[in-house]
Design an enzyme around this catalytic site. Structure first.
Site, mmCIF file in Angstrom:
data_model
loop_
_atom_site.group_PDB
_atom_site.id
_atom_site.type_symbol
_atom_site.label_atom_id
_atom_site.label_comp_id
_atom_site.label_asym_id
_atom_site.label_seq_id
_atom_site.Cartn_x
_atom_site.Cartn_y
_atom_site.Cartn_z
ATOM 1 N N HIS A 219 34.204 42.935 48.014
ATOM 2 C CA HIS A 219 35.365 42.529 48.132
ATOM 3 C C HIS A 219 37.043 42.911 46.896
ATOM 4 C CE1 HIS A 219 38.728 38.625 47.910
ATOM 5 N NE2 HIS A 219 38.255 39.041 49.208
ATOM 6 N N LYS A 221 39.977 45.999 46.348
ATOM 7 C CA LYS A 221 40.616 47.040 47.018
ATOM 8 C C LYS A 221 41.562 47.967 46.107
ATOM 9 C CE LYS A 221 40.477 42.894 49.134
ATOM 10 N NZ LYS A 221 39.853 41.281 48.573
ATOM 11 N N ASP A 226 44.480 61.234 41.413
ATOM 12 C CA ASP A 226 44.262 61.942 40.842
ATOM 13 C C ASP A 226 44.183 61.422 39.589
ATOM 14 O OD1 ASP A 226 44.860 63.821 42.667
ATOM 15 O OD2 ASP A 226 47.201 63.893 41.985
ATOM 16 N N HIS A 396 48.077 34.547 50.434
ATOM 17 C CA HIS A 396 46.796 34.383 50.210
ATOM 18 C C HIS A 396 47.020 36.130 48.669
ATOM 19 C CE1 HIS A 396 43.602 38.443 50.724
ATOM 20 N NE2 HIS A 396 43.108 37.232 51.283
ATOM 21 N N LYS A 398 46.386 36.014 44.709
ATOM 22 C CA LYS A 398 45.075 36.212 43.168
ATOM 23 C C LYS A 398 45.719 36.113 42.529
ATOM 24 C CE LYS A 398 42.464 37.439 47.505
ATOM 25 N NZ LYS A 398 42.709 36.499 47.624
ATOM 26 N N ASP A 403 50.962 30.571 30.019
ATOM 27 C CA ASP A 403 52.541 30.975 27.953
ATOM 28 C C ASP A 403 52.592 32.127 28.127
ATOM 29 O OD1 ASP A 403 50.604 28.592 28.010
ATOM 30 O OD2 ASP A 403 49.164 29.090 26.973
#
Length: 478
Positions: A219, A221, A226, A396, A398, A403
């Site tokens: 999952h 990405k 370089d 979508h 995440k 704090d």
């Protein structure tokens, strides 16, 4: 028939032995035993697809090169220095979160790195503008990895740019998940392969290994340019991030651009996945680990986990942030399906007076997921957790902020699949400025959203309650 029954029960008893030896939780072990012995054939089939404990039977063991062995010694040495929070070499941000830093170092094997610049990229346009700008500067190598890589305008732009760079002599490696990118055509793949771009799929769905691999997806990405600039986060390659979705409208997401020493950690994650998928350990060579210069003042740490890792490091990360919070934890995530431990952590924190807020979309891209997520609302609301439904499009992202000190941005949802079955990667950021900015954005999004009232939610229809109950049964596979 008799021979079939003998064979069936022989296999069933072998599975029972493995469950008793390697089962993680008694309740889960009991559930699988009941399924295998009460649902002929079907129970066993589901076990082979969904039930095996991959942390005990790993897909892949990393080849211990000299460099890797030396790095692991460095990890252990650093971990030991954290035993003394008074150590003058430990930055203040780490000292304040000494237990969390030790946890991630021990579990995920990545050290906190100093002197980084991290730029949160909100939504598709900002993300792909930054990615294409970085790709255009590549001189040595480009490493690209996606769960979903869909053909369309974005994919064509990637192809044009990658082919151009390959012709300039830049090494280009492209890794995609076989299930998530199942619509990616052979024409597309062959068109970039013939230009010298190396392409592999992660856990291809071949008949001989279908049952053992279909449930374990990559999952992540990741883009590395370089070894200097990296990207990770929740955004896949799909035109819906630019043009919107015909059913859900605009897709909102969060990605992250990284520079500094943290990029080497992200490169290591890609290198391990590439080695597994290709069978070639070229990327374990240190030439792909670049000596970094200080580009900023942000301390960050890569957190990677998957069915091949010793611990569920990202679940431990989320649990630790919630458990150690003093003031607030704000979570944006489309798939909030907490297991028992995280559900308890959220409830305990809220009941202790910590401001716990969850932000997710009113809309969903899955009927089953929508009702599974909602099946946990009553318990969370009762404990004092505040839940907000974002009305526009599909959210979508995440992201967790806590704090005014900690931020997590990455690929992992807050569900069992991300914790146990998917290969995921997050960036843990020890930085006040970034956290305050994302906290402000979160609160603005909450102002646009509708807060769920506990007393009103108790009055929801029996039909909705039945939908929640039925969907909850599928929690382990969502």
């Amino acid at each position: 028939m008799t021979l079939f029954l003998i064979l069936y029960f022989l296999v069933a008893f072998i599975i029972m032995g493995k469950l008793l030896l390697y089962g993680i939780r008694p309740t889960k072990t009991l559930a699988w035993l009941l399924a295998i012995f009460t649902v002929p054939v079907g129970g066993m089939l589901f076990y082979f697809i969904l039930g095996r404990n991959r942390r005990k039977n790993k897909f892949y063991t990393l080849k211990k090169t000299k460099e890797i062995s030396q790095y692991y010694k460095k990890v252990e040495t650093y971990y030991n220095t954290l035993d003394s929070a008074k150590n003058s070499n430990v930055p203040l941000a780490i000292k304040k979160h000494i237990k969390l830093a030790k946890l991630i170092t021990k579990g995920s094997k990545f050290l906190p790195s100093l002197g980084n610049e991290l730029i949160p990229l909100k939504n598709g346009k900002a993300t792909f503008d930054a990615i294409f700008t970085a790709l255009s500067t590549a001189k040595k190598f480009i490493h690209i990895q996606y769960y979903i890589f869909e053909e369309g305008d974005l994919a064509e732009k990637f192809k044009t740019l990658l082919i151009s760079k390959a012709k300039e002599g830049v090494e280009v490696r492209f890794l995609y998940d076989a299930l998530g990118s199942r619509t990616l055509s052979n024409n597309y793949i062959n068109s970039i392969k013939k230009e010298g771009i190396k392409v592999y799929s992660f856990l291809p769905m071949r008949l001989g290994r279908l049952l053992s691999s279909i449930n374990y997806r990559n999952h992540r990405k990741i883009i590395i340019v370089d070894g200097i600039v990296g990207f990770t986060g929740g955004i896949n390659v799909s035109d819906k991030y630019i043009k919107g979705d015909p059913d859900l409208g605009n897709w909102y997401d969060m990605h992250l651009q990284l520079s500094g020493a943290i990029v080497n950690s992200l490169q290591a994650v890609f290198a391990m996945d590439w080695t597994f998928a290709s069978g070639n350990d070229t990327l374990l060579n240190t030439k792909y680990i670049v000596k970094q210069t200080t580009t900023g003042n942000v301390i960050a740490q890569i957190v990677a986990s998957g069915p091949d890792s010793d611990f569920s490091s990202i679940q431990q990360l989320y649990f630790s942030i919630i458990n150690s919070a003093k003031e607030y934890v704000y979570i944006t995530n489309p798939y909030i399906i907490p297991g028992e431990a995280l559900l308890e952590a959220l409830q305990v924190a809220a009941m202790s007076g910590i401001d716990i807020r969850l932000l997710l979309s009113k809309n969903s891209d899955s009927f089953l997921v929508k009702w599974n997520v909602r099946s946990h609302f009553e318990q969370l609301l009762e404990a004092g957790v505040k839940i907000y439904l974002y009305p526009d499009g599909f959210l979508h992202s995440k992201v967790i902020v806590s704090d005014n000190a900690l931020t997590s941005i990455g690929t992992a949802n807050l569900d069992i699949r991300s914790f146990e079955q998917n290969y995921e990667v997050n960036a843990l950021i020890y930085d006040t400025k970034i956290t305050k900015k994302l906290k402000s954005d979160f609160l603005k999004d909450c102002d646009k959203s509708s807060q769920i009232d506990y007393n009103l939610y108790l009055k929801r229809s029996k039909i909705d309650r039945i939908k929640e109950g039925l969907a909850k049964v599928f929690s382990p596979i969502l």
